[in-house]
Design a protein around this motif. Structure first.
Motif, PDB file in Angstrom:
ATOM      1  N   LYS A   1       0.836  -1.210   0.000  1.00 27.26           N
ATOM      2  CA  LYS A   1       0.000   0.000   0.000  1.00 27.26           C
ATOM      3  C   LYS A   1       0.870   1.258   0.000  1.00 27.26           C
ATOM      4  O   LYS A   1       0.572   2.238  -0.688  1.00 27.26           O
TER       5      LYS A   1
ATOM      6  N   ARG B   1       1.016   4.123  -2.972  1.00 20.30           N
ATOM      7  CA  ARG B   1       0.829   5.550  -2.718  1.00 20.30           C
ATOM      8  C   ARG B   1       2.012   6.368  -3.230  1.00 20.30           C
ATOM      9  O   ARG B   1       1.842   7.429  -3.824  1.00 20.30           O
TER      10      ARG B   1
ATOM     11  N   GLU C   1      -1.809  -2.237  -7.298  1.00 23.99           N
ATOM     12  CA  GLU C   1      -1.410  -3.266  -6.332  1.00 23.99           C
ATOM     13  C   GLU C   1      -0.706  -4.422  -7.040  1.00 23.99           C
ATOM     14  O   GLU C   1       0.329  -4.903  -6.576  1.00 23.99           O
TER      15      GLU C   1
END
Length: 83
Positions: A32, A36, A42
């Motif tokens: 994660k 970001r 993912e």
């Protein structure tokens, strides 16, 4: 260890995987965080961490550009990677 852009996709993938796992770990939290930081999906981040190589991997010039980008991002996040 990575022998440079011309060493090929396999060497790049192994090196980036090692660096990313060393810096961020390989937990779901790390995935994660990298999503970001990079804006990658993912699935892409998981492939990076696993060191997967694809027929669509970038050429030498693109690898060099990405390396510089990764280093700048890691330095900006207080990472240990320095040029």
């Amino acid at each position: 260890m990575w022998k440079g852009v011309l060493a090929g996709h396999r060497s790049y993938a192994d090196t980036m995987s090692d660096l990313l796992r060393k810096e961020h770990g390989d937990s779901h939290r790390a995935v994660k965080q990298l999503m970001r930081l990079t804006g990658a999906s993912e699935r892409t981040v998981k492939h990076w961490l696993a060191g997967h190589v694809s027929k669509n991997d970038p050429d030498g010039e693109e690898l060099n550009r990405r390396q510089r980008w990764f280093i700048q991002r890691l330095e900006g996040e207080g990472g240990a990677v320095k040029q």
